[in-house]
Design an enzyme around this catalytic site. Structure first.
Site, short mmCIF file in Angstrom:
data_model
loop_
_atom_site.label_atom_id
_atom_site.label_comp_id
_atom_site.label_asym_id
_atom_site.label_seq_id
_atom_site.Cartn_x
_atom_site.Cartn_y
_atom_site.Cartn_z
N LYS A 32 -100.91 29.10 2.42
CA LYS A 32 -101.86 28.10 2.89
C LYS A 32 -102.31 26.94 1.68
CE LYS A 32 -104.50 31.34 3.92
NZ LYS A 32 -103.77 32.61 3.62
N ARG A 40 -111.30 32.92 9.53
CA ARG A 40 -110.85 34.17 9.55
C ARG A 40 -111.03 35.05 10.55
NH1 ARG A 40 -109.29 33.51 3.69
NH2 ARG A 40 -107.82 35.31 3.08
N ARG A 48 -97.63 34.95 -8.53
CA ARG A 48 -98.43 33.66 -8.55
C ARG A 48 -99.42 33.53 -9.66
NH1 ARG A 48 -102.40 33.02 -3.44
NH2 ARG A 48 -103.20 35.10 -4.05
N ARG A 64 -104.80 36.21 -10.28
CA ARG A 64 -106.06 36.90 -9.34
C ARG A 64 -106.09 38.32 -9.57
NH1 ARG A 64 -105.82 33.31 -3.98
NH2 ARG A 64 -106.57 35.38 -3.40
N ARG A 90 -105.30 43.67 1.88
CA ARG A 90 -105.41 42.37 2.57
C ARG A 90 -104.75 41.99 3.78
NH1 ARG A 90 -104.34 39.01 -2.64
NH2 ARG A 90 -104.42 37.28 -1.47
P1 AP5 Z 1 -100.44 30.50 -1.92
O1 AP5 Z 1 -100.35 28.97 -1.31
O2 AP5 Z 1 -101.39 30.60 -2.86
O3 AP5 Z 1 -100.67 31.43 -0.49
P2 AP5 Z 1 -102.07 31.50 0.30
O4 AP5 Z 1 -101.65 31.68 1.76
O5 AP5 Z 1 -102.86 30.53 -0.14
O6 AP5 Z 1 -102.47 33.00 0.03
P3 AP5 Z 1 -103.87 33.58 -0.45
O7 AP5 Z 1 -103.43 34.76 -1.32
O8 AP5 Z 1 -104.68 32.52 -1.54
O9 AP5 Z 1 -104.60 33.76 0.69
P4 AP5 Z 1 -105.66 34.60 0.98
O10 AP5 Z 1 -105.85 34.33 2.74
O11 AP5 Z 1 -105.21 36.06 0.93
O12 AP5 Z 1 -106.55 34.33 -0.14
P5 AP5 Z 1 -108.09 33.45 -0.31
O13 AP5 Z 1 -108.14 32.81 -1.55
O14 AP5 Z 1 -108.17 32.52 0.91
O15 AP5 Z 1 -98.90 30.96 -2.07
C1 AP5 Z 1 -98.96 32.23 -2.81
C2 AP5 Z 1 -97.82 32.38 -3.97
O16 AP5 Z 1 -96.51 31.97 -3.25
C3 AP5 Z 1 -97.78 31.10 -4.87
O17 AP5 Z 1 -97.37 31.70 -6.13
C4 AP5 Z 1 -97.09 30.01 -4.53
O18 AP5 Z 1 -96.41 29.21 -5.58
C5 AP5 Z 1 -96.04 30.94 -3.81
N1 AP5 Z 1 -95.40 30.22 -2.47
C6 AP5 Z 1 -96.05 29.50 -1.64
N2 AP5 Z 1 -95.27 29.03 -0.49
C7 AP5 Z 1 -94.08 29.54 -1.10
C8 AP5 Z 1 -92.67 29.44 -0.26
N3 AP5 Z 1 -92.45 28.69 0.68
N4 AP5 Z 1 -91.56 29.88 -0.92
C9 AP5 Z 1 -91.82 30.64 -2.23
N5 AP5 Z 1 -93.09 30.42 -2.74
C10 AP5 Z 1 -93.92 30.19 -2.21
O19 AP5 Z 1 -109.18 34.77 -0.01
C11 AP5 Z 1 -109.28 35.65 -1.04
C12 AP5 Z 1 -110.67 36.44 -0.63
O20 AP5 Z 1 -111.62 35.77 -0.50
C13 AP5 Z 1 -110.22 37.25 0.69
O21 AP5 Z 1 -109.36 38.31 0.60
C14 AP5 Z 1 -111.77 37.54 1.02
O22 AP5 Z 1 -112.14 38.54 0.39
C15 AP5 Z 1 -112.51 36.19 0.73
N6 AP5 Z 1 -112.57 35.01 1.70
C16 AP5 Z 1 -111.95 33.85 1.60
N7 AP5 Z 1 -112.20 33.19 2.78
C17 AP5 Z 1 -112.89 34.11 3.48
C18 AP5 Z 1 -113.32 33.78 4.87
N8 AP5 Z 1 -113.17 32.60 5.69
N9 AP5 Z 1 -114.14 34.78 5.25
C19 AP5 Z 1 -114.15 36.03 4.79
N10 AP5 Z 1 -113.78 36.04 3.37
C20 AP5 Z 1 -113.16 35.15 2.71
#
Ligand code: AP5
Length: 214
Positions: free
Chosen positions: A13, A88, A127, A160, A171
């Site tokens: 994402k 979410r 990552r 992270r 997660r």
């Molecule tokens: P990346 O693009 O970083 O993936 P992502 O989907 O953004 O993954 P996240 O881990 O950031 O998602 P998340 O939803 O768990 O975390 P968030 O920060 O939102 O890609 C991942 C890796 O793969 C990178 O190294 C990239 O280079 C590589 N990659 C990407 N695409 C690729 C491909 N096609 N091929 C090969 N490699 C690839 O949330 C973190 C925490 O915050 C949550 O757990 C929660 O506690 C809190 N939080 C955030 N938002 C909310 C909400 N709305 N409600 C409640 N809690 C929340």
């Protein structure tokens, strides 16, 4: 254009939101980035959020809905946005509907990036993220030009805290239980587009751009 990106942890994402934001000149709004900044700044909200994030749990709805309301008060969202990591839960989606309705800015498309759990652990453990501008890298799939340094701003790259294997599993579990039901919610709205996330970054991006054209 007003886009919501859905998908489990590591679906890509953040990576795709960055690319869409550049291509269409849209602000990239990521609740995860906003929460991590609050943790770094040591604010009251950040301290509270960290206890959930470190366990791989969702931060309470009222906190993230408050973050989005504040962010939507800024002028730049009027030209459109890419939302990454919000909503979410169904209550978050309902709040987003009422905020965007009130502002007369309906969501144009909700893109679900589908990935298999197997690829996710490898992606998240490799990552690296820029401490300064949050640009996302991968040590194998999307490495920086200079090891440990951000190509964009020269900032230091870090791993992270929630990218440990045990927290990643939690997660994924939380995603299945709390976020997966959102797909049904958006299917019913007729705005859901689905793309395969198990291919290269550029191929996923191309599928999203093609899906948005339709
Ligand atoms: P990346 O693009 O970083 O993936 P992502 O989907 O953004 O993954 P996240 O881990 O950031 O998602 P998340 O939803 O768990 O975390 P968030 O920060 O939102 O890609 C991942 C890796 O793969 C990178 O190294 C990239 O280079 C590589 N990659 C990407 N695409 C690729 C491909 N096609 N091929 C090969 N490699 C690839 O949330 C973190 C925490 O915050 C949550 O757990 C929660 O506690 C809190 N939080 C955030 N938002 C909310 C909400 N709305 N409600 C409640 N809690 C929340």
């Amino acid at each position: 254009m007003r886009i919501v990106l859905l998908g489990g942890p590591g679906a890509g994402k953040g990576t795709q939101a960055q690319k869409l934001s550049e291509k269409f000149s849209l602000p990239h709004i990521a609740t995860g980035d906003i929460l991590r900044q609050a943790v770094k700044d040591g604010t009251e909200m950040g301290i509270k959020a960290k206890s959930y994030m470190d366990k791989g749990l969702l931060v309470p709805d009222e906190v993230v809905i408050g973050i989005i309301k504040d962010r939507f008060n800024q002028d730049d969202v009027k030209s459109g946005f890419v939302l990454d990591g919000f909503p979410r839960t169904v209550p978050q989606a309902e709040s987003l509907d009422s905020i965007t309705k009130e502002m007369n800015m309906p969501i144009d498309a909700v893109v679900n990036i589908k990935t298999s759990p197997d690829v996710v652990v490898e992606r998240l453990s490799g990552r690296r993220t820029c401490k300064e501008c949050q640009t996302v890298y991968h040590i194998v799939y999307s490495p920086p030009k200079v090891d440990g340094k951000c190509d964009r701003c020269g900032g230091e790259l870090y791993q992270r805290d929630d990218d440990k294997e045990e927290t990643i599993r939690k997660r994924l579990d939380v995603y299945e239980k709390q976020t997966f039901p959102l797909l049904e919610y958006y299917k019913n709205s007729g705005k859901l587009l689905e793309v395969c996330g198990d291919v290269s970054i550029d191929e996923v991006f191309e599928s999203i751009v093609q899906a948005l054209k339709k």
